[in-house]
Motif scaffolding. Structure first.
Motif, PDB file in Angstrom:
ATOM      1  N   PHE A 120       6.718   0.284  20.184  1.00 41.30           N
ATOM      2  CA  PHE A 120       6.839   1.503  19.387  1.00 41.30           C
ATOM      3  C   PHE A 120       5.463   1.933  18.887  1.00 41.30           C
ATOM      4  O   PHE A 120       5.105   3.109  18.945  1.00 41.30           O
ATOM      5  CB  PHE A 120       7.790   1.307  18.206  1.00 41.30           C
ATOM      6  N   GLN A 121       4.687   0.988  18.388  1.00 40.95           N
ATOM      7  CA  GLN A 121       3.364   1.315  17.866  1.00 40.95           C
ATOM      8  C   GLN A 121       2.465   1.919  18.935  1.00 40.95           C
ATOM      9  O   GLN A 121       1.701   2.850  18.668  1.00 40.95           O
ATOM     10  CB  GLN A 121       2.713   0.081  17.245  1.00 40.95           C
ATOM     11  N   LYS A 122       2.556   1.406  20.149  1.00 41.21           N
ATOM     12  CA  LYS A 122       1.743   1.941  21.241  1.00 41.21           C
ATOM     13  C   LYS A 122       2.095   3.408  21.495  1.00 41.21           C
ATOM     14  O   LYS A 122       1.213   4.257  21.626  1.00 41.21           O
ATOM     15  CB  LYS A 122       1.946   1.117  22.513  1.00 41.21           C
ATOM     16  N   VAL A 123       3.375   3.727  21.553  1.00 42.14           N
ATOM     17  CA  VAL A 123       3.810   5.108  21.787  1.00 42.14           C
ATOM     18  C   VAL A 123       3.428   5.984  20.596  1.00 42.14           C
ATOM     19  O   VAL A 123       2.910   7.091  20.765  1.00 42.14           O
ATOM     20  CB  VAL A 123       5.340   5.174  22.035  1.00 42.14           C
ATOM     21  N   ALA A 124       3.662   5.505  19.383  1.00 42.41           N
ATOM     22  CA  ALA A 124       3.368   6.288  18.177  1.00 42.41           C
ATOM     23  C   ALA A 124       1.877   6.537  18.018  1.00 42.41           C
ATOM     24  O   ALA A 124       1.474   7.560  17.473  1.00 42.41           O
ATOM     25  CB  ALA A 124       3.927   5.573  16.948  1.00 42.41           C
ATOM     26  N   ASN A 125       1.051   5.622  18.498  1.00 44.61           N
ATOM     27  CA  ASN A 125      -0.394   5.774  18.384  1.00 44.61           C
ATOM     28  C   ASN A 125      -1.007   6.593  19.509  1.00 44.61           C
ATOM     29  O   ASN A 125      -2.206   6.832  19.516  1.00 44.61           O
ATOM     30  CB  ASN A 125      -1.070   4.409  18.268  1.00 44.61           C
ATOM     31  N   ASP A 126      -0.197   7.030  20.451  1.00 46.44           N
ATOM     32  CA  ASP A 126      -0.645   7.967  21.481  1.00 46.44           C
ATOM     33  C   ASP A 126      -0.566   9.348  20.820  1.00 46.44           C
ATOM     34  O   ASP A 126       0.398  10.081  20.984  1.00 46.44           O
ATOM     35  CB  ASP A 126       0.250   7.878  22.712  1.00 46.44           C
ATOM     36  N   THR A 127      -1.591   9.664  20.033  1.00 49.95           N
ATOM     37  CA  THR A 127      -1.538  10.779  19.089  1.00 49.95           C
ATOM     38  C   THR A 127      -2.114  12.072  19.646  1.00 49.95           C
ATOM     39  O   THR A 127      -2.810  12.082  20.656  1.00 49.95           O
ATOM     40  CB  THR A 127      -2.314  10.427  17.809  1.00 49.95           C
ATOM     41  N   SER A 128      -1.825  13.125  18.906  1.00 49.36           N
ATOM     42  CA  SER A 128      -2.455  14.413  19.168  1.00 49.36           C
ATOM     43  C   SER A 128      -3.335  14.734  17.965  1.00 49.36           C
ATOM     44  O   SER A 128      -3.006  14.407  16.833  1.00 49.36           O
ATOM     45  CB  SER A 128      -1.403  15.500  19.382  1.00 49.36           C
ATOM     46  N   GLY A 129      -4.485  15.358  18.218  1.00 48.06           N
ATOM     47  CA  GLY A 129      -5.437  15.664  17.156  1.00 48.06           C
ATOM     48  C   GLY A 129      -6.482  14.576  17.047  1.00 48.06           C
ATOM     49  O   GLY A 129      -6.229  13.426  17.400  1.00 48.06           O
ATOM     50  N   THR A 130      -7.670  14.942  16.587  1.00 51.65           N
ATOM     51  CA  THR A 130      -8.746  13.954  16.474  1.00 51.65           C
ATOM     52  C   THR A 130      -9.093  13.642  15.022  1.00 51.65           C
ATOM     53  O   THR A 130      -9.173  12.486  14.645  1.00 51.65           O
ATOM     54  CB  THR A 130     -10.012  14.437  17.213  1.00 51.65           C
ATOM     55  N   LYS A 131      -9.275  14.665  14.188  1.00 52.49           N
ATOM     56  CA  LYS A 131      -9.607  14.413  12.784  1.00 52.49           C
ATOM     57  C   LYS A 131      -8.412  13.884  12.013  1.00 52.49           C
ATOM     58  O   LYS A 131      -8.538  13.010  11.172  1.00 52.49           O
ATOM     59  CB  LYS A 131     -10.110  15.690  12.118  1.00 52.49           C
ATOM     60  N   MET A 132      -7.252  14.446  12.275  1.00 53.81           N
ATOM     61  CA  MET A 132      -6.023  14.056  11.580  1.00 53.81           C
ATOM     62  C   MET A 132      -4.965  13.720  12.639  1.00 53.81           C
ATOM     63  O   MET A 132      -3.992  14.460  12.811  1.00 53.81           O
ATOM     64  CB  MET A 132      -5.524  15.185  10.680  1.00 53.81           C
ATOM     65  N   PRO A 133      -5.135  12.613  13.370  1.00 55.07           N
ATOM     66  CA  PRO A 133      -4.198  12.315  14.464  1.00 55.07           C
ATOM     67  C   PRO A 133      -2.779  12.055  13.959  1.00 55.07           C
ATOM     68  O   PRO A 133      -2.583  11.384  12.952  1.00 55.07           O
ATOM     69  CB  PRO A 133      -4.788  11.062  15.113  1.00 55.07           C
ATOM     70  N   ARG A 134      -1.824  12.638  14.661  1.00 62.33           N
ATOM     71  CA  ARG A 134      -0.412  12.485  14.304  1.00 62.33           C
ATOM     72  C   ARG A 134       0.364  12.008  15.521  1.00 62.33           C
ATOM     73  O   ARG A 134       0.076  12.401  16.638  1.00 62.33           O
ATOM     74  CB  ARG A 134       0.168  13.827  13.842  1.00 62.33           C
ATOM     75  N   SER A 135       1.385  11.209  15.250  1.00 59.37           N
ATOM     76  CA  SER A 135       2.286  10.782  16.321  1.00 59.37           C
ATOM     77  C   SER A 135       2.960  12.014  16.908  1.00 59.37           C
ATOM     78  O   SER A 135       3.286  12.957  16.190  1.00 59.37           O
ATOM     79  CB  SER A 135       3.351   9.826  15.790  1.00 59.37           C
ATOM     80  N   ASP A 136       3.181  11.955  18.200  1.00 62.05           N
ATOM     81  CA  ASP A 136       3.815  13.054  18.914  1.00 62.05           C
ATOM     82  C   ASP A 136       5.321  12.781  18.981  1.00 62.05           C
ATOM     83  O   ASP A 136       5.765  11.873  19.683  1.00 62.05           O
ATOM     84  CB  ASP A 136       3.212  13.156  20.315  1.00 62.05           C
ATOM     85  N   TRP A 137       6.116  13.572  18.246  1.00 63.69           N
ATOM     86  CA  TRP A 137       7.550  13.351  18.175  1.00 63.69           C
ATOM     87  C   TRP A 137       8.194  13.404  19.560  1.00 63.69           C
ATOM     88  O   TRP A 137       9.089  12.614  19.866  1.00 63.69           O
ATOM     89  CB  TRP A 137       8.231  14.339  17.229  1.00 63.69           C
ATOM     90  N   LYS A 138       7.745  14.309  20.402  1.00 62.53           N
ATOM     91  CA  LYS A 138       8.356  14.446  21.731  1.00 62.53           C
ATOM     92  C   LYS A 138       8.200  13.143  22.534  1.00 62.53           C
ATOM     93  O   LYS A 138       9.141  12.684  23.169  1.00 62.53           O
ATOM     94  CB  LYS A 138       7.738  15.632  22.472  1.00 62.53           C
TER      95      LYS A 138
END
Length: 190
Positions: A120-138
Motif C-alpha cells: 500500500f505504501q509503495k502505491v500511495a507514495n507514487d505521488t503527483s506533484g513535487t513541492k507538495m506531493p499527494r497520493s493519487d486516489w485513482k
C-alpha cells in the motif's frame, strides 16, 4: 500469483481473494464545520505510529474538514511518506489533506493494518506533484490487494493492534527511564 501469505494464524487455510481497494472501502467525503466535534490535523499525530500526541477532544473550532466516525481510518495523502494515519475511537473532523476511509465488505481494523503495509505504501507514495506531493486516489483505489475472510481479518488486525500497544508501552517505559537518568545526572553533577 500467490493467493495467501507465507505466514498465517492457525486454523486459517482458505485462499485470500484479490480485491480492488475501492471494493473494500468507501472514501468518505462528508464535509463538516461543526464546532462541537474535535478536530484532527497532521500535527496532532505521531508520524508512523498512528496515535495522537495531544488530547484533541478539547480542540474545537468551526474550520471545515471531513467528518469521520469511530473506526474510520484517516490517511494523510499529503507527503504520504510521512505516514500520517490514525484509527480513531471517536467521532471528529479531519482537517487538511486526509482521506477518510470506511471499511465495507471488510473489517476496519484489518484495513488499518493494510494501509501500513509496504504494498500500500509503495502505491500511495507514487505521488503527483513535487513541492507538495499527494497520493493519487485513482492509482490507490484501483490497486488489487489480497484479502482474507472476515474472521482472519479480525485476527490480523487485532494482532497488529496488540503490537502497536506493546510498542507504545515500551516507549513510555523508555521515556520514564530517560527522565530518571536525567534527574540523577542533575542531582549528582551540580
Amino acid at each position: 500469483m500467490q493467493s495467501s501469505p507465507d505466514i498465517r494464524f492457525e486454523h486459517f487455510e482458505s485462499a485470500w481473494e484479490q480485491r480492488k481497494f475501492t471494493n473494500i472501502i468507501d472514501r468518505v467525503n462528508k464535509n463538516s464545520s461543526s464546532d462541537t466535534l474535535p478536530k484532527v490535523e497532521f500535527e496532532d499525530i505521531y508520524a508512523g505510529e498512528g496515535r495522537l500526541n495531544k488530547d484533541v477532544t478539547e480542540k474545537f473550532d468551526n474550520r471545515k474538514g471531513v467528518e469521520f466516525e469511530p473506526n474510520d481510518i484517516l490517511y494523510g495523502k499529503l507527503r504520504p511518506y510521512l505516514k500520517n494515519w490514525l484509527y480513531p475511537n471517536f467521532k471528529g473532523v479531519a482537517l487538511g489533506d486526509f482521506w477518510v476511509l470506511r471499511a465495507i465488505q471488510s473489517e476496519s481494523i484489518f484495513i488499518y493494518s493494510l494501509i501500513q503495509a509496504s504494498k500500500f505504501q509503495k502505491v500511495a507514495n507514487d505521488t503527483s506533484g513535487t513541492k507538495m506531493p499527494r497520493s493519487d486516489w485513482k492509482k490507490v483505489s484501483n490497486t488489487i490487494f489480497l484479502i482474507p475472510k472476515k474472521e482472519e481479518q479480525i485476527k490480523i488486525g487485532n494482532f497488529f493492534k496488540q503490537l502497536d500497544e506493546t510498542i507504545h508501552l515500551q516507549e513510555k517505559k523508555l521515556e520514564n527511564i530517560q527522565q530518571i537518568k536525567k534527574a540523577f545526572l542533575q542531582k549528582m553533577f551540580i
